[in-house]
Design a protein around this motif. Sequence first.
Motif, PDB file in Angstrom:
ATOM      1  N   LEU A  41       0.853  -1.189   0.000  1.00  0.00           N
ATOM      2  CA  LEU A  41       0.000   0.000   0.000  1.00  0.00           C
ATOM      3  C   LEU A  41       0.889   1.239   0.000  1.00  0.00           C
ATOM      4  CD1 LEU A  41      -2.885   1.190   0.278  1.00  0.00           C
ATOM      5  CD2 LEU A  41      -2.526   1.147   2.755  1.00  0.00           C
ATOM      6  N   PRO A  42       0.755   2.098  -1.006  1.00  0.00           N
ATOM      7  CA  PRO A  42       1.546   3.335  -1.004  1.00  0.00           C
ATOM      8  C   PRO A  42       1.159   4.222   0.186  1.00  0.00           C
ATOM      9  CG  PRO A  42       0.616   2.921  -3.179  1.00  0.00           C
ATOM     10  CD  PRO A  42      -0.043   1.962  -2.223  1.00  0.00           C
ATOM     11  N   ALA A  43       2.068   5.074   0.557  1.00  0.00           N
ATOM     12  CA  ALA A  43       1.806   6.005   1.653  1.00  0.00           C
ATOM     13  C   ALA A  43       0.786   7.047   1.220  1.00  0.00           C
ATOM     14  CB  ALA A  43       3.098   6.689   2.076  1.00  0.00           C
ATOM     15  N   LEU A  44       0.030   7.508   2.191  1.00  0.00           N
ATOM     16  CA  LEU A  44      -0.894   8.611   1.977  1.00  0.00           C
ATOM     17  C   LEU A  44      -0.459   9.743   2.888  1.00  0.00           C
ATOM     18  CD1 LEU A  44      -3.554   9.844   0.856  1.00  0.00           C
ATOM     19  CD2 LEU A  44      -4.681   8.890   2.882  1.00  0.00           C
ATOM     20  N   ASP A  45      -0.220  10.889   2.305  1.00  0.00           N
ATOM     21  CA  ASP A  45       0.101  12.104   3.059  1.00  0.00           C
ATOM     22  C   ASP A  45      -0.523  13.247   2.280  1.00  0.00           C
ATOM     23  OD1 ASP A  45       1.127  13.930   4.862  1.00  0.00           O
ATOM     24  OD2 ASP A  45       3.084  14.013   3.880  1.00  0.00           O
ATOM     25  N   ALA A  46      -1.701  13.673   2.722  1.00  0.00           N
ATOM     26  CA  ALA A  46      -2.456  14.686   1.977  1.00  0.00           C
ATOM     27  C   ALA A  46      -3.143  15.634   2.939  1.00  0.00           C
ATOM     28  CB  ALA A  46      -3.484  14.006   1.085  1.00  0.00           C
ATOM     29  N   LEU A  47      -3.349  16.851   2.463  1.00  0.00           N
ATOM     30  CA  LEU A  47      -4.104  17.847   3.221  1.00  0.00           C
ATOM     31  C   LEU A  47      -5.543  17.850   2.730  1.00  0.00           C
ATOM     32  CD1 LEU A  47      -1.620  20.868   3.211  1.00  0.00           C
ATOM     33  CD2 LEU A  47      -2.033  19.221   5.053  1.00  0.00           C
ATOM     34  N   ALA A  99     -12.258  11.309  -0.337  1.00  0.00           N
ATOM     35  CA  ALA A  99     -12.371  11.747  -1.726  1.00  0.00           C
ATOM     36  C   ALA A  99     -11.128  12.568  -2.062  1.00  0.00           C
ATOM     37  CB  ALA A  99     -13.634  12.572  -1.910  1.00  0.00           C
ATOM     38  N   LEU A 100     -10.212  11.991  -2.837  1.00  0.00           N
ATOM     39  CA  LEU A 100      -8.945  12.637  -3.145  1.00  0.00           C
ATOM     40  C   LEU A 100      -9.028  13.324  -4.506  1.00  0.00           C
ATOM     41  CD1 LEU A 100      -5.632  11.457  -1.951  1.00  0.00           C
ATOM     42  CD2 LEU A 100      -5.737  12.376  -4.234  1.00  0.00           C
ATOM     43  N   ASN A 101      -9.037  14.645  -4.481  1.00  0.00           N
ATOM     44  CA  ASN A 101      -9.174  15.438  -5.698  1.00  0.00           C
ATOM     45  C   ASN A 101      -7.854  15.484  -6.457  1.00  0.00           C
ATOM     46  OD1 ASN A 101      -8.861  18.406  -6.963  1.00  0.00           O
ATOM     47  ND2 ASN A 101     -10.920  17.607  -7.250  1.00  0.00           N
ATOM     48  N   LEU A 124      -6.562  16.784  -1.088  1.00  0.00           N
ATOM     49  CA  LEU A 124      -6.012  17.413  -2.291  1.00  0.00           C
ATOM     50  C   LEU A 124      -4.739  16.713  -2.752  1.00  0.00           C
ATOM     51  CD1 LEU A 124      -6.487  21.088  -1.086  1.00  0.00           C
ATOM     52  CD2 LEU A 124      -7.934  19.829  -2.710  1.00  0.00           C
ATOM     53  N   ASP A 125      -4.639  16.528  -4.063  1.00  0.00           N
ATOM     54  CA  ASP A 125      -3.442  15.971  -4.707  1.00  0.00           C
ATOM     55  C   ASP A 125      -3.073  16.933  -5.844  1.00  0.00           C
ATOM     56  OD1 ASP A 125      -1.387  14.329  -5.570  1.00  0.00           O
ATOM     57  OD2 ASP A 125      -2.713  12.814  -6.467  1.00  0.00           O
TER      58      ASP A 125
END
Length: 175
Positions: A41-47, A99-101, A124-125
């Motif tokens: 599983l890739p890392a997730l680091d998002a605002l 929900a990753l935009n 947000l991405d």
Amino acid sequence: MHPGLTRRSCLSTALGLAGGCLLPAAAGAGEVQPWPRAERLPALDALDLQGQRWNFDKLGGRAVLLNFWASWCEPCRQEMPTLQQLVDVYGEDKLAVLALNFKESPAIATRFARNAAMTVPVLLDPGGQIAARFAVKIFPTTVGIGRDGRPRWRVRGEMDWSAAQALGLVDALLA
């Protein structure tokens, strides 16, 4: 939950479907692919839109649906209402829907979320790096992650999340 109601019938009722019956998945339903066993599983680091940082550690013990979307994507707009209703059906303590935009400004993502009455966290991405790590090439794409933190599947394309097939995928994440 009312004793005579199932999660599926509650979701159908919440979405205003006739008689509490499930509608069949649309002919253009997304392609469900098992997550490759050898792929981590890739890392997730998002605002999110409020500037709060999100990662998978923060979601421990819950199943996660990580949905990659964009406001310009018609299938993304079509599936969002049923996707966000899943949290109401399963409960925030069991299921997190994120929900990753993809590559849109916070202003555009905020306007879409407000107009769509979205209740799930919008992440947000802006540069598309997170989507790239998850090998997202089709929008929408949703990654299902079990309560144990292991990725189980990926749905490429639009899914009717009120359909029996989709609810079965979510149920399996919670098992």
